[in-house]
Design a protein around this motif. Structure first.
Motif: not given
Length: 68
Positions: A9-11, A54-58, A60-68
């Motif tokens: 949605w942000v994009w 930028i906030i949404d990107y960060k 999502r990146k943190e969520e991806r890093d936490e998942q593995g």
């Protein structure tokens, strides 16, 4: 379709507002210079949406890093 909109949605808004700003700049130089306030508000909206991007990107990146 809903998951696609939820994810991007942000994009989608960024592209719409960026296109609007580009057309506003083109019309500003072709037609006249009396709508400077419109350009200022469009640019502020564009920057605000860019910060959300930028906030949404960060996030999502943190969520991806936490998942593995």
């Amino acid at each position: 379709m809903k998951s696609y909109i939820d994810r991007y949605w942000v994009w989608i808004l960024f592209v719409v507002i960026g296109t609007n700003l580009a057309f506003s700049i083109v019309s500003y130089f072709q037609e006249g210079k009396e709508d400077i306030s419109y350009l200022v508000f469009a640019f502020i909206g564009f920057l605000g949406l860019f910060s959300l991007l930028i906030i949404d990107y960060k996030k999502r990146k943190e969520e991806r890093d936490e998942q593995g």
